[in-house]
Motif scaffolding. Sequence first.
Motif, short mmCIF file in Angstrom:
data_model
loop_
_atom_site.label_atom_id
_atom_site.label_comp_id
_atom_site.label_asym_id
_atom_site.label_seq_id
_atom_site.Cartn_x
_atom_site.Cartn_y
_atom_site.Cartn_z
N GLU A 171 -3.89 10.78 16.12
CA GLU A 171 -2.96 9.66 15.94
C GLU A 171 -3.68 8.36 15.67
OE1 GLU A 171 0.28 9.77 15.60
OE2 GLU A 171 0.10 11.96 15.76
N ASN A 172 -4.87 8.20 16.27
CA ASN A 172 -5.65 6.98 16.04
C ASN A 172 -6.34 6.99 14.69
OD1 ASN A 172 -5.01 5.80 18.50
ND2 ASN A 172 -6.74 6.73 19.58
N CYS A 173 -6.77 8.16 14.25
CA CYS A 173 -7.51 8.27 12.97
C CYS A 173 -6.58 8.29 11.76
CB CYS A 173 -8.35 9.55 12.95
SG CYS A 173 -9.80 9.50 13.98
N LYS A 174 -5.40 8.86 11.91
CA LYS A 174 -4.52 9.10 10.76
C LYS A 174 -4.24 7.84 9.94
CE LYS A 174 0.02 10.97 9.57
NZ LYS A 174 1.29 11.51 10.12
N PRO A 175 -3.86 6.70 10.55
CA PRO A 175 -3.58 5.51 9.73
C PRO A 175 -4.80 5.05 8.92
CG PRO A 175 -2.71 5.23 11.95
CD PRO A 175 -3.58 6.43 11.98
N GLY A 176 -5.99 5.11 9.54
CA GLY A 176 -7.19 4.67 8.83
C GLY A 176 -7.51 5.58 7.65
N VAL A 177 -7.40 6.89 7.85
CA VAL A 177 -7.67 7.83 6.76
C VAL A 177 -6.66 7.65 5.64
CG1 VAL A 177 -7.77 10.28 6.13
CG2 VAL A 177 -8.81 9.49 8.27
N GLU A 178 -5.39 7.47 6.00
CA GLU A 178 -4.37 7.27 4.98
C GLU A 178 -4.64 6.01 4.16
OE1 GLU A 178 -0.76 7.27 7.20
OE2 GLU A 178 -0.53 9.47 7.09
N ARG A 179 -5.13 4.95 4.83
CA ARG A 179 -5.47 3.72 4.10
C ARG A 179 -6.65 3.95 3.15
NH1 ARG A 179 -4.02 1.07 9.03
NH2 ARG A 179 -6.18 1.13 9.76
N ILE A 180 -7.61 4.74 3.61
CA ILE A 180 -8.75 5.05 2.75
C ILE A 180 -8.29 5.82 1.51
CG2 ILE A 180 -10.87 6.42 2.58
CD1 ILE A 180 -11.40 5.68 5.53
N VAL A 181 -7.42 6.81 1.74
CA VAL A 181 -6.91 7.61 0.62
C VAL A 181 -6.14 6.73 -0.36
CG1 VAL A 181 -5.31 9.45 -0.03
CG2 VAL A 181 -6.87 9.77 1.91
N ARG A 182 -5.29 5.83 0.18
CA ARG A 182 -4.54 4.92 -0.70
C ARG A 182 -5.48 4.01 -1.47
NH1 ARG A 182 -0.90 4.44 3.71
NH2 ARG A 182 -1.82 2.43 4.27
N SER A 183 -6.54 3.54 -0.81
CA SER A 183 -7.49 2.66 -1.48
C SER A 183 -8.19 3.38 -2.62
CB SER A 183 -8.53 2.14 -0.47
OG SER A 183 -7.92 1.36 0.51
N ILE A 184 -8.58 4.64 -2.38
CA ILE A 184 -9.23 5.42 -3.43
C ILE A 184 -8.28 5.63 -4.60
CG2 ILE A 184 -10.17 7.70 -3.99
CD1 ILE A 184 -11.28 7.78 -1.11
N GLU A 185 -7.03 5.97 -4.30
CA GLU A 185 -6.04 6.18 -5.36
C GLU A 185 -5.79 4.89 -6.14
OE1 GLU A 185 -2.72 7.72 -3.26
OE2 GLU A 185 -3.47 9.79 -3.26
N GLU A 186 -5.78 3.75 -5.42
CA GLU A 186 -5.57 2.47 -6.08
C GLU A 186 -6.73 2.13 -7.01
OE1 GLU A 186 -4.60 -2.21 -5.02
OE2 GLU A 186 -4.65 -0.70 -3.44
N MET A 187 -7.96 2.42 -6.57
CA MET A 187 -9.12 2.18 -7.43
C MET A 187 -9.05 3.05 -8.69
SD MET A 187 -10.90 -0.22 -6.14
CE MET A 187 -9.32 -0.90 -5.60
N ARG A 188 -8.59 4.29 -8.54
CA ARG A 188 -8.45 5.17 -9.70
C ARG A 188 -7.38 4.64 -10.65
NH1 ARG A 188 -8.74 10.84 -6.30
NH2 ARG A 188 -11.02 11.01 -6.23
N GLU A 189 -6.30 4.13 -10.08
CA GLU A 189 -5.24 3.56 -10.91
C GLU A 189 -5.74 2.33 -11.67
OE1 GLU A 189 -1.94 2.78 -8.41
OE2 GLU A 189 -1.44 4.90 -8.11
N LEU A 190 -6.55 1.50 -10.97
CA LEU A 190 -7.09 0.31 -11.63
C LEU A 190 -7.99 0.68 -12.79
CD1 LEU A 190 -7.95 -2.02 -8.61
CD2 LEU A 190 -6.17 -2.37 -10.32
N ARG A 191 -8.70 1.82 -12.67
CA ARG A 191 -9.60 2.24 -13.74
C ARG A 191 -8.86 2.92 -14.88
NH1 ARG A 191 -14.17 0.06 -14.37
NH2 ARG A 191 -15.02 1.93 -15.31
#
Length: 338
Positions: free
Chosen positions: A86-106
């Motif tokens: 429960e403590n890790c899940k939000p952080g990992v989800e933010r990392i995944v969203r950040s990676i997807e956002e970087m891919r979208e920017l490219r």
Amino acid sequence: MALHQLQPNHEIDPLASSFATTYAGVVAFIAVVHEGSFAKAAERLGIGRSAISRSVQKLEGQLDTRLFLRTTRSTSLTGEGELFYENCKPGVERIVRSIEEMRELRSGAPRGLLRLGATVGFGRKIVAPLLRGFRESYPEIRVELLLDDSQADLISDRIDVTFRNGRMDDSQVVAKQLIPMQMLVCASPEYVRKHGMPHTVGELAQHRCINLLLASGRTCDWQFKVGGVEKKFLPQASSSYNDADLVLQAVLDGEGLAQMAGYQICDHLRAGRLVACLASYAPDDRGHYVCYLSRHHLPQRIRVFIDYMTLHIRALDLHCITHFTPGGGQAAVEPLAY
């Protein structure tokens, strides 16, 4: 067991201890929870089941906590494992969203904030008028244009792209020349009728001159090439201004001569509002440049802006050269190919 409980007397830095916890172990742990088994997690991540097991075991050792209850038929979280998840899940989800956002920017439509810098004169006359068309072409890009005659620091000022004039001596930036920068000495027809025009650089001392004051407070030198050698000249000025538009207006009003950039004066030369001289002594090693920090991993918003400005600035009829008759009179003003 909470992570802070692993630090007796708070001797271990919490940030350092979190770095010591392997990220690979956290990713493996999250994958097992999501997939429900070590085998499926290994398949999802594209690695062997034994690698997943080793990563989780290492994580459990670092946390000194059992995260899973494992049997031959099932895998379930312990109470500590549920808390850790429960403590890790939000952080990992933010990392995944950040990676997807970087891919979208490219790969997606260019978007985001674009901070631009330019000198006041070039920014007002050339860059700003082109921004409307750029925003229409790329509506998801937000633009901030900062005009300043002092040279901006791209890092400390958080500037993505800046426009610079003259010579480029800064090896820390990528500089792409947009067009050559021709410097011409000009006067109004009224001034010419009253005082004539200089035919050599030395004759400038006999004329009323108007100087530009730089952001540093220093007076801008007039620059020429005489016999292939660079020559600087600083006339005694009848007037001085710290704004290029005010220098231009003073020349148009017949107050004297000034050396100005081609982009400022071409329209006035063609319309006959100004007359140019000493073109054969004009420096030929200057330019207008678009500058940025690196070619590597250049964001889409920066790449499309540079391409757009390069195309549209080069399409403008900004650069002109004046041809003279042997007697020193002006013959014609024509666009210079670039």
